[in-house]
Design a protein around this motif. Structure first.
Motif, PDB file in Angstrom:
ATOM      1  N   VAL B  73      44.731  50.693  24.190  1.00  0.00           N
ATOM      2  CA  VAL B  73      45.710  51.361  25.056  1.00  0.00           C
ATOM      3  C   VAL B  73      47.148  50.963  24.729  1.00  0.00           C
ATOM      4  CG1 VAL B  73      44.098  51.754  26.957  1.00  0.00           C
ATOM      5  CG2 VAL B  73      45.375  49.592  26.846  1.00  0.00           C
ATOM      6  N   CYS B 342      38.732  59.681  26.201  1.00  0.00           N
ATOM      7  CA  CYS B 342      38.853  59.405  27.634  1.00  0.00           C
ATOM      8  C   CYS B 342      37.813  58.352  27.996  1.00  0.00           C
ATOM      9  CB  CYS B 342      38.591  60.662  28.467  1.00  0.00           C
ATOM     10  SG  CYS B 342      39.754  62.006  28.160  1.00  0.00           S
ATOM     11  N   ARG B 400      43.159  66.185  28.184  1.00  0.00           N
ATOM     12  CA  ARG B 400      42.848  65.020  29.013  1.00  0.00           C
ATOM     13  C   ARG B 400      43.246  65.194  30.477  1.00  0.00           C
ATOM     14  NH1 ARG B 400      45.206  60.211  25.450  1.00  0.00           N
ATOM     15  NH2 ARG B 400      46.839  61.777  25.279  1.00  0.00           N
ATOM     16  N   SER B 415      40.245  54.568  33.567  1.00  0.00           N
ATOM     17  CA  SER B 415      40.079  53.497  32.585  1.00  0.00           C
ATOM     18  C   SER B 415      38.911  52.611  32.993  1.00  0.00           C
ATOM     19  CB  SER B 415      41.351  52.660  32.455  1.00  0.00           C
ATOM     20  OG  SER B 415      41.181  51.701  31.425  1.00  0.00           O
ATOM     21  N   ASN B 424      47.992  54.953  28.500  1.00  0.00           N
ATOM     22  CA  ASN B 424      47.426  55.605  29.692  1.00  0.00           C
ATOM     23  C   ASN B 424      48.194  55.273  30.970  1.00  0.00           C
ATOM     24  OD1 ASN B 424      46.597  52.975  30.084  1.00  0.00           O
ATOM     25  ND2 ASN B 424      44.385  53.410  30.043  1.00  0.00           N
ATOM     26  N   TYR B 427      48.680  57.925  33.629  1.00  0.00           N
ATOM     27  CA  TYR B 427      47.557  58.169  34.529  1.00  0.00           C
ATOM     28  C   TYR B 427      47.519  57.123  35.638  1.00  0.00           C
ATOM     29  CZ  TYR B 427      46.342  61.191  30.665  1.00  0.00           C
ATOM     30  OH  TYR B 427      46.395  62.146  29.682  1.00  0.00           O
TER      31      TYR B 427
END
Lengths: 465, 465
Positions: B73, B342, B400, B415, B424, B427
């Motif tokens: 990440v 993902c 995504r 996650s 990420n 998100y």
């Protein structure tokens, strides 16, 4: 009276108890009676808890959260001032949702462990924290209870997915940390702060917990040892042989076993005499792991231990007879005199050396003191309990400082599985380094900007009895 | 140049790398290259780390902690400014202490998982976090890695006893949270904050972890499914049958399996054709659990599943052939085109319904997109990876958002096991409620009064790529 009327407007007059009603039940826990509450408030929903916390903030009242009163360190009991308000969650017990596919449950904080397990059992599942008491789920989280199957399943922390809590702030905010997922790394895991938080970081109102399959095939064995020199090797042999099938490895000193057998009439000694030390071993398997097969394998492995002299005698049990002996030990100790309890943890390799060291140090000083340790030696947890014989009157001194100093010298813990509360807060101050306490206090104030409960984890002196 | 000279005074000039030295190795992780470091500083001891943090505080430099560059990440990579300083722990690898009696290890943060396991294996032990990569222990803690045996052993968090860390404050204080104990409830468990903290709450310099007995008797099976309608029932049957002997339950979509078999020449398909879905099942036992016996029991249980039609075909393996197929899936996907990854988690009961829903939604919009999900369905973790075929050029859009919105609608996680980083963080902002982010940010600032790393867990927008 005004106090009670304000809270009654939230929970209803029937759910406020005053000293005139008799509050004994709310002023005692699993260890002893302590404290005097101003009143007891019994909300029935998270929203009511939130309203109670808002009111307490506005009035400046100190709230002490209470579950099922099975705690052992006094963290759920009020102090002696008569001003603290007990927030009992015993009515917050209306929610038990089992998700069998996910192997999880979402429950209100006041639900008892026995009620959760009854609901889970209908789906072949269990919450695997095995305890002698029947606490509320909220209390189990606040204390991070461990128990007798920690070796296989861990403590509450390891089986917790999510927590709903009301914060101790001006708004009584309701927050949810985590969700009913096995795997989740989408940010800081803030629920961990409430685990072992002694009810002093917020009011836990609900939780999602992980469940395990019930293990229908279960076998216990008790091994008699002439001495503990090979006990650790026996543990390692069993772990290497059985892995995840080994679900408990408990130890009972000969003294503790004697007192249990003497004072608890329903028990009988499975051996011809009382051994110097006894190990309780449990294997558990699923439907495809027959108990006959478990018994064959265990006989072979323990047969090796007998041949080498590590183990003097063995009995095997397919029912709960051996567990009954183990669970009756605290009752036996209480019947014999004044119990002085130390809930300690050590590295596993230190457990038996520590026992020897303490037996010498304590016997030299107080020959009458009975050393009756027992507990979860498979995980390094030891109830290093001592009994002062009833016939001799009150104990002349407190041997716990000697015990805890020796624990600290070995890098051990003064609280393995009972958490921190007024009864052991002095050891928290003495054993936890000041820089760590400073950080803990700052973190506590983030979640609880207004003080709640009985423990200040900060660098000042923690609240004491 | 001045910058580098100041840090060189702490770690030695040979352990400072500048852009002129070529920093490619320090500007890429397990997913991609990203960022430009001002320089790379490679301390060799916690004291050197502390001195580096003091200097960074005095100069106002932003430190980014880096382990073995296997993260996914971007949390260990510098931004594009060319001003951030990479603190690499690759030299902090000189300490591996195994305590076989305690079943624990104390290791420096830069030690690789493979090195820890090599040392543990000499005592019949293992750190049971099973991963495709070979990360550093410090990085594993910062990401809270999970992996393929989570179902049995959990994530890093569940196997962590203590953390030593250098705080991001003016003094670069070295703290130790916890100790090498299995059971310890002597205060707030502050080490939990560093777990999954993405290197943004402090510099982990050492840790004590719990080890498990090596399970020498191991058996894997792959089950071919015509459809996933009975996959969850098969999981529950295996759990109820085998309990702690079931050590993995992985799923591979037919598409992912096809790409692995097509692009990774060393693999061969164990089935006559590529099934619609495949399950990888692993049973593991100790010395007293023979692999012959495991195979008999598994054949009987899976035989039931075949009779009911839940499973179409089964192959069994006593070596690593089936695991090789599972581990080769990412390689197969990369070879086929642009991977859009993902790392999601759902309640287990939602996994297969979610797949169906996504297949319809995504196929309708991008018929060329290959849906190649695979992963840890036994714990609800799914690598819902998509491949845009190489022949079609760059992917026209990012699917995504559709995936993560559907995950959120089901209460899932964006996650599961890769943590939070620049890739990420958007998100994180979108999925974590503002009140929770506000608390997280306050807690982060207690441990790290000066910003460190790439992630701000607070209520503002998190740092992004």
């Amino acid at each position: 009276v005004t106090t009670q009327a304000d809270y009654a407007a939230i929970v209803g007059a029937a759910n406020i108890l005053s000293p005139a009603d008799g509050l004994d039940r709310y002023q005692a826990d699993g260890r002893a009676a302590a404290g005097k509450a101003g009143c007891v408030v019994r909300p029935a929903s998270p929203d009511q808890v939130s309203a109670v916390m808002r009111l307490a903030a506005a009035r400046g009242d100190r709230i002490v959260v209470q579950g099922a009163n099975t705690g052992l360190v006094g963290a759920g009991l009020p102090d002696d001032s008569g001003r603290q308000i007990v927030l009992s969650l015993d009515r917050l017990d209306d929610r038990i949702e089992i998700d069998p596919d996910n192997r999880s449950a979402t429950v209100a904080a006041g639900v008892r462990l026995s009620a959760l397990n009854a609901a889970a059992a209908e789906h072949g599942l269990t919450f695997p924290i095995d305890l002698g008491a029947d606490p509320s789920i909220g209390g189990m989280i606040a204390a991070n209870t461990g128990g007798a199957r920690f070796l296989r399943y861990g403590d509450v922390r390891r089986n917790l997915m999510a927590v709903e809590a009301v914060l101790a702030d001006d708004q009584g905010r309701i927050v949810r940390f985590g969700s009913a997922l096995w795997k989740d790394n989408s940010g800081l895991d803030l629920k961990q702060l409430l685990v072992g938080g002694s009810g002093s970081l917020g009011v836990i109102t609900a939780a999602s917990v992980a469940l395990q399959p019930l293990a229908p095939n279960r076998l216990t064995a008790m091994a008699a040892l002439d001495d503990t020199g090979h006990a650790l090797a026996t543990l390692r042999l069993l772990e290497q042989s059985f892995g995840g099938l080994l679900t408990a490895f408990e130890g009972i000193s000969g003294e503790a076993l004697s007192l249990a057998l003497r004072h608890v009439p329903r028990l009988r000694n499975p051996f011809a005499t009382v051994p110097a030390y006894a190990l309780l071993i449990e294997l558990s398997g699923g439907d495809a792991v027959p108990v006959d097969w478990l018994e064959e394998q265990l006989a072979e492995v323990l047969g090796q231990a007998m041949e080498t002299g590590a183990v003097a005698d063995i009995v095997v049990d397919r029912r709960d007879g051996l567990w009954a002996i183990r669970h009756a030990v605290p009752e036996g100790l209480r019947a014999a005199g004044q119990v002085i309890a130390c809930d300690i943890a050590l590295r596993r390799g230190d457990v038996f050396a520590f026992r020897q060291e303490m037996r010498q140090a304590l016997a030299a000083r107080w020959p009458e003191l009975m050393l009756c340790d027992f507990g979860h030696v498979g995980d390094g947890g030891l109830h290093f309990n001592m009994v002062w014989p009833r016939a001799l009157g009150p104990a002349p001194a407190d041997p716990r400082d000697i015990v805890f100093d020796a624990v600290l010298a070995r890098g051990g813990s003064f609280s393995a599985e009972h958490g921190v509360g007024p009864r052991n807060a002095a050891y928290y101050d003495a054993h936890v380094p000041a820089p760590v306490r400073r950080i803990a206090g700052q973190v506590q104030r983030v979640l609880a900007p207004r003080p709640i409960g009985r423990v200040d984890f900060g660098e000042g002196e923690a609240v004491r009895v």
